[in-house]
Design an enzyme around this catalytic site. Structure first.
Site, mmCIF file in Angstrom:
data_model
loop_
_atom_site.group_PDB
_atom_site.id
_atom_site.type_symbol
_atom_site.label_atom_id
_atom_site.label_comp_id
_atom_site.label_asym_id
_atom_site.label_seq_id
_atom_site.Cartn_x
_atom_site.Cartn_y
_atom_site.Cartn_z
ATOM 1 C CB CYS A 40 -0.967 -0.228 1.290
ATOM 2 S SG CYS A 40 -2.044 1.302 1.262
ATOM 3 C CG ASP A 42 -0.704 4.100 5.210
ATOM 4 O OD1 ASP A 42 0.136 4.663 5.941
ATOM 5 O OD2 ASP A 42 -1.909 4.055 5.875
ATOM 6 N NE ARG A 44 -0.757 5.016 8.755
ATOM 7 C CZ ARG A 44 -2.056 5.091 8.958
ATOM 8 N NH1 ARG A 44 -2.553 5.005 10.365
ATOM 9 N NH2 ARG A 44 -2.702 4.463 8.082
ATOM 10 C CG HIS A 96 -1.756 -1.351 5.767
ATOM 11 N ND1 HIS A 96 -2.393 -0.284 6.752
ATOM 12 C CD2 HIS A 96 -1.776 -0.811 4.870
ATOM 13 C CE1 HIS A 96 -2.771 0.770 5.797
ATOM 14 N NE2 HIS A 96 -2.211 0.367 4.540
ATOM 15 C CB CYS A 99 -5.870 -0.641 4.304
ATOM 16 S SG CYS A 99 -5.452 -0.017 2.895
HETATM 17 CO CO CO Z 1 -3.385 1.347 2.942
#
Ligand code: CO
Length: 215
Positions: A40, A42, A44, A96, A99
């Site tokens: 992803c 993302d 993080r 994750h 998400c």
């Molecule tokens: Co995500």
């Protein structure tokens, strides 16, 4: 503000060079990663960092909600280069928990263009709808994040790229992992696929029947 990033970059490069003299010069000549990471976007979930790999050790593709679609030439091009040229041994689809993309797909709210991208995840929900009925909101999101990873592992395996590699006898395993932002830990979902015999019927490619001999 950006000066700070450039300062960080200099310190980072000097740090690596101090620990591994000649690191960047050697790396500039070639890359030889053994793993392709599909994760992803993302912030993080920084791929290299969470598995402790240096530049050159992980080929990476990231998008919102780690989706692999057979019409996405961006993702397919990454897979083709990784499999055909770099000859990676492992493709890891890593989702994750929590998400945002998956969470958005779980609602009926409009989010704009991205709803078209996230449709894929609504389809997964729809196929497994009965499993969601008795779950609370958090567990529903967890389950959909996991099902999404499993689905994308299959999608990777359904590509002509991966199936052709297996036909050539190339060793290639596709794995489904999930990362938990709360503790920084990855869990293997046990969805690894290593060959064509593990692909469901209609998606499996076979060579065309030879034409009957005309003579
Ligand atoms: Co995500």
């Amino acid at each position: 503000m950006l000066d700070e990033l450039l300062d960080n970059n200099r310190a980072w490069a000097e740090g690596i060079e101090a620990r591994h003299p000649g690191f960047f010069r050697k790396l500039s000549r070639q890359q030889r990663p053994e793993h392709l990471w599909i994760g992803c976007a993302d912030s993080r979930v920084p791929a290299n960092e969470i598995v402790g790999l240096l530049p050159g050790e992980l080929f990476v593709h990231r998008n919102v909600a780690n989706i692999v679609t057979h019409t996405d030439f961006n993702c397919l091009s990454v897979i083709q280069y990784a499999v055909d040229v770099l000859k990676v041994r492992h493709i890891i689809v890593c989702g994750h928990y929590g998400c945002g993309g998956v969470a958005a797909a779980l609602t009926n709210h409009k989010h704009g263009l991205i709803d078209n991208w996230l449709r894929e995840i609504k389809d997964i929900y729809h196929r497994h709808e009965t499993r969601f009925r008795l779950l609370d909101e958090n567990r529903r999101l967890d389950l959909l994040c996991e099902l999404n990873v499993a689905e994308q592992v299959k999608n990777v395996c359904h590509t002509t790229i991966v199936q052709d590699a297996w036909d050539r006898g190339q060793a290639l395993a596709v794995h489904g992992w999930i990362y938990r932002i709360e503790d920084g830990l990855i869990r293997d979902l046990g969805k690894t696929i290593t060959g064509k015999d593990q692909i469901e019927g209609i998606y499996r490619t076979v060579d065309p029947q030879p034409l009957p001999d005309a003579s």
